[in-house]
Scaffold this motif. Structure first.
Motif, PDB file in Angstrom:
ATOM      1  N   HIS A  98       0.819  -1.209   0.000  1.00 58.34           N
ATOM      2  CA  HIS A  98       0.000   0.000   0.000  1.00 58.34           C
ATOM      3  C   HIS A  98       0.853   1.259   0.000  1.00 58.34           C
ATOM      4  CE1 HIS A  98      -3.730  -2.264   0.906  1.00 58.34           C
ATOM      5  NE2 HIS A  98      -2.891  -3.074   1.531  1.00 58.34           N
ATOM      6  N   GLN A  99       0.213   2.400  -0.333  1.00 59.70           N
ATOM      7  CA  GLN A  99       0.895   3.693  -0.262  1.00 59.70           C
ATOM      8  C   GLN A  99       1.402   3.945   1.146  1.00 59.70           C
ATOM      9  OE1 GLN A  99      -1.032   7.191  -2.000  1.00 59.70           O
ATOM     10  NE2 GLN A  99      -2.474   5.858  -3.043  1.00 59.70           N
ATOM     11  N   ASN A 100       0.542   3.710   2.143  1.00 60.99           N
ATOM     12  CA  ASN A 100       0.908   3.895   3.539  1.00 60.99           C
ATOM     13  C   ASN A 100       1.383   2.561   4.092  1.00 60.99           C
ATOM     14  OD1 ASN A 100      -0.036   6.589   3.405  1.00 60.99           O
ATOM     15  ND2 ASN A 100      -2.126   5.879   3.785  1.00 60.99           N
ATOM     16  N   SER A 102       2.337  -0.672   6.151  1.00 59.25           N
ATOM     17  CA  SER A 102       1.463  -1.388   7.080  1.00 59.25           C
ATOM     18  C   SER A 102       2.201  -2.008   8.256  1.00 59.25           C
ATOM     19  CB  SER A 102       0.717  -2.499   6.322  1.00 59.25           C
ATOM     20  OG  SER A 102       1.644  -3.417   5.743  1.00 59.25           O
ATOM     21  N   GLN A 160       9.998   0.261   2.460  1.00 65.15           N
ATOM     22  CA  GLN A 160       9.218  -0.228   1.329  1.00 65.15           C
ATOM     23  C   GLN A 160       9.708  -1.607   0.893  1.00 65.15           C
ATOM     24  OE1 GLN A 160       9.387   1.185  -2.872  1.00 65.15           O
ATOM     25  NE2 GLN A 160       7.351   1.963  -2.363  1.00 65.15           N
ATOM     26  N   ASP A 367       5.976  14.879   4.227  1.00 63.81           N
ATOM     27  CA  ASP A 367       5.064  13.754   4.453  1.00 63.81           C
ATOM     28  C   ASP A 367       3.654  14.293   4.632  1.00 63.81           C
ATOM     29  OD1 ASP A 367       3.582  11.580   5.412  1.00 63.81           O
ATOM     30  OD2 ASP A 367       5.301  10.729   6.472  1.00 63.81           O
ATOM     31  N   ASN A 369       0.793  12.821   4.931  1.00 61.60           N
ATOM     32  CA  ASN A 369      -0.082  12.133   5.877  1.00 61.60           C
ATOM     33  C   ASN A 369       0.314  12.391   7.325  1.00 61.60           C
ATOM     34  OD1 ASN A 369      -1.661  10.984   3.859  1.00 61.60           O
ATOM     35  ND2 ASN A 369      -0.314   9.219   3.653  1.00 61.60           N
ATOM     36  N   ALA A 370       1.619  12.430   7.607  1.00 60.75           N
ATOM     37  CA  ALA A 370       2.077  12.616   8.981  1.00 60.75           C
ATOM     38  C   ALA A 370       2.198  14.083   9.360  1.00 60.75           C
ATOM     39  CB  ALA A 370       3.420  11.915   9.184  1.00 60.75           C
ATOM     40  N   GLY A 424      -8.469  11.224   5.494  1.00 62.07           N
ATOM     41  CA  GLY A 424      -7.911   9.914   5.186  1.00 62.07           C
ATOM     42  C   GLY A 424      -8.698   9.127   4.158  1.00 62.07           C
ATOM     43  N   GLY A 428      -4.095   9.654  -2.152  1.00 68.22           N
ATOM     44  CA  GLY A 428      -2.902  10.400  -1.784  1.00 68.22           C
ATOM     45  C   GLY A 428      -2.748  11.692  -2.565  1.00 68.22           C
TER      46      GLY A 428
END
Length: 526
Positions: A98-100, A102, A160, A367, A369-370, A424, A428
Motif C-alpha cells: 500500500h501507499q501507507n 502497514s 518499502q 510527508d 499524511n504525517a 484519510g 494520496g
C-alpha cells in the motif's frame, strides 16, 4: 498455472492470471468505479495509470480483497475470488503493497514479518530461532537490514523493501499489487525497485503497479491500463503498441487542468495582496545556519541561503543530506544551534510557527499524511484551520468556514464527496491537492514546497508547476525541495545543491543533469 519455478526465495508457484469483470464500486451516491472489465497475464509488469481520483487505488483494493465491489466479479486463474476478503485473496496468491506502510513502526523487523506471516499475535516473537530465520530470509531477498532493527528506524527505501518482503514471505504470492510505490523514493531507489519488479516478472509473477509518471511506466511496464473518472479509458494494452501522446490523452481527457493557475484564495488575515507590497532585498535569508542532526537526515552546517521576492530556488540533493532540516528550520519546527533566519527583513530565528505564518510563510511538508493533514479530521477542519489560526480573534461560524473550504477545494480540483468526510478517505494525490489549497493563498509571501508534486498525476503536476510560476510572478519567494531534477530545472531560477548538510553548489536552472548530479555526489564543490 500449476507449474512452479525456482526463485531467490525458494520454490514459488508461477504467476496468476487476473480477470476483473464488470466491477462497480459505490460509496453512497458516489461512484468510484463503473463497469470495469480488464485482464492481466502472468509474467509481466502491468502499469495502472490515471489522474488522482480516477479509481486506481479503489481498483487495487478490490482486487486484494480490501473492498467489496457493489457489482461484478474478480477471478484469479478462472476461480472466483470471494468479495471483500483479504485472507481469501492471500490464499489465492494475491497481495498488495500500500501507499501507507502497514508494518508496525515499534516492532522489530522479525516481529513485524512474523506477525503478518502467521497472524498469531506476539507468540514466539522473542525466540532467537525467529530472528535467525528472518535474517536468512532478508539476506536472500530482502532489503539489507537487521532483523533486530526497529521498523521506525529504517529508511523509506528499506521500509518499502520490507513491505515487499512481507507480501512475498511464505512463497504463496503469485499476483503482487503496488500502489504508487515510487512516490516516496529517490531516483536511485526507484531504479532498485524496478530491478526487483522485473526479476519477479521474469520469475513468472503477475505484477500490477499504480504509477503517475509516464517515464516510469515506459521504464518498467509491459502493458498499460488507463482509468479515468472510475471507468476504463484505455484497456490493457502492450506498451509497445501505444505512444505516450495517446496515453496522455486517455489520462487527461477533456477535463484537463494542466497549465491552469488557480485564482488566489481570499486573504486569511486581511493583509493586502502580495503584488501590492513593496519587496525587500531578500524575502528569506539564512545566514551561517547550523542545526543538530535529527534521525537519518544530516544537520545543517553553516548554510547561507537568500531568496528574493519573485524568485524560485530549487533545493537538490541525495535524500538525507539536510533537506528535512532545512525545511524544518525555515518553518520554525526546529531551532538552529547557530546562525540566523530572517523573513522580510525581520529576524525570526527564535520566532514560532504562528509568527512566521502571520508574516506570510506557507509550507507544503515532505510527508503529507504525517505532517500535512490529520487523516481522521474532516476536510473542512484540515483546510480551514489555517485561516482560523490567523484570524486574530475574529469569529468564523463553521458554516462560513465550510463554504470557504469548498471553494478552495474546488479551485484546486480536489475530488471529494463532502467537506465533512475525513481527509484519510481521499487518495494520496487528492490529499496533496487539499494541502496546496490550504497553503497557496493570496497572502502568501514565502512558500516552501517539499516534494510538491509527489503522488500527483500529469494534469495536477502541470497545475502545480504553473502555480509556482504564478506565485513568482506575484512577487512570492518560493523554495522547492524535490528529488525530481527535471522538476527543479523546469520550475526554478537557480538550484542550490546540499550535501552533508552544506550548500555545496549554486547552479543556474540551465545546468545539465550531469552537473547537478556531480555536485550531489561530490564530483563538484561550490
Amino acid at each position: 498455472m500449476s507449474s512452479s519455478i525456482s526463485t531467490r526465495t525458494g520454490t514459488r508457484t508461477s504467476g496468476a492470471s487476473l480477470q476483473v469483470a464488470d466491477v462497480s464500486v459505490t460509496f453512497g451516491s458516489f461512484t468510484a468505479l463503473r463497469n470495469i472489465s480488464v485482464g492481466f497475464e502472468p509474467g509481466k509488469v502491468h502499469a495502472i495509470v490515471g489522474q488522482n481520483g480516477a479509481g486506481k487505488t479503489t481498483f487495487a483494493r478490490v482486487v486484494c480483497g480490501l473492498y467489496e465491489p457493489t457489482f461484478g466479479r474478480v477471478l484469479v486463474d478462472g476461480a472466483l475470488l470471494p468479495a471483500g476478503d483479504v485472507l481469501a485473496a492471500r490464499a489465492h496468491g494475491v497481495d498488495m503493497v500500500h501507499q501507507n506502510f502497514s508494518l508496525p513502526p515499534s516492532f522489530t523487523v522479525a516481529e513485524a514479518l512474523h506477525l503478518f506471516r502467521t497472524g498469531t499475535g506476539m507468540r514466539s516473537f522473542r525466540g532467537k530461532q525467529l530472528v535467525r530465520h528472518c535474517q536468512q530470509e532478508l539476506d536472500r531477498h530482502g532489503p539489507p537490514v537487521s532483523a533486530r532493527a526497529r521498523v521506525r528506524d529504517l529508511s523509506v527505501e528499506a521500509r518499502q523493501g520490507l513491505e515487499i518482503t512481507r507480501a512475498l514471505s511464505g512463497g504463496q504470492t503469485r499476483l503482487l499489487i503496488l500502489d504508487e510505490p515510487t512516490a516516496v523514493l529517490s531516483p536511485p531507489a526507484v531504479e532498485a525497485l524496478f530491478r526487483r519488479l522485473r526479476e519477479l516478472a521474469v520469475e513468472g509473477m503477475t505484477v500490477l503497479v499504480v504509477l503517475h509518471k509516464l517515464a516510469e511506466v515506459r521504464a518498467i511496464a509491459d502493458t498499460v491500463t488507463v482509468l479515468r473518472a472510475g471507468e476504463v479509458a484505455l484497456p490493457t494494452t502492450p506498451l509497445a503498441d501505444v505512444d505516450t501522446e495517446t496515453i496522455t490523452e486517455c489520462i487527461i481527457g477533456e477535463d484537463a487542468r494542466a497549465g491552469r493557475t488557480p485564482r488566489p484564495a481570499p486573504s486569511a488575515d486581511g493583509l493586502p495582496a502580495t503584488g501590492e507590497r513593496r519587496p525587500t532585498e531578500s524575502a528569506l535569508e539564512l545566514l551561517a545556519l547550523s542545526t543538530q542532526q535529527q534521525g537519518r537526515d544530516a544537520g545543517l552546517r553553516e548554510v547561507d541561503l537568500r531568496v528574493r521576492p519573485g524568485e524560485v530556488v530549487g533545493i537538490a540533493g541525495v535524500e538525507g543530506n539536510g533537506q528535512q532540516a532545512l525545511v524544518n528550520v525555515i518553518a520554525g519546527l526546529t531551532a538552529p544551534s547557530s546562525g540566523r533566519v530572517s523573513m522580510l527583513g525581520r529576524d525570526v530565528t527564535r520566532a514560532g510557527v504562528l509568527t512566521r505564518r502571520r508574516l506570510g510563510l506557507r509550507l507544503i511538508p515532505f510527508d503529507r499524511n504525517a505532517q500535512g493533514v490529520s487523516l481522521t479530521s474532516t476536510l473542512w477542519q484540515n483546510v480551514g484551520v489555517a485561516g482560523l489560526l490567523l484570524a486574530r480573534g475574529q469569529f468564523y461560524a463553521p458554516r462560513q468556514v465550510r463554504r470557504t473550504v469548498r471553494a478552495a477545494l474546488d479551485r484546486w480540483g480536489v475530488k471529494y464527496r463532502t467537506v465533512n468526510q475525513a481527509a484519510g478517505e481521499l487518495s494520496g494525490g487528492n490529499v496533496q491537492r487539499a494541502i496546496l489549497a490550504r497553503e497557496i493563498t493570496e497572502d502568501a509571501r514565502i512558500v516552501v514546497a517539499a516534494q510538491p508534486t509527489r503522488g500527483l498525476d500529469l494534469g495536477a503536476t502541470a497545475f502545480v508547476h504553473a502555480t509556482i510560476r504564478e506565485l513568482a510572478a506575484r512577487g512570492v519567494a518560493v523554495v522547492v525541495v524535490s528529488s525530481d531534477l527535471d522538476e527543479l530545472r523546469d520550475t526554478s531560477d537557480r538550484i542550490v545543491v546540499v550535501r552533508g548538510g552544506r550548500a555545496v553548489a549554486d547552479l543556474p536552472a540551465t545546468a545539465s543533469l550531469t552537473e547537478i548530479g556531480m555536485a550531489m555526489v561530490g564530483g563538484r564543490d561550490a
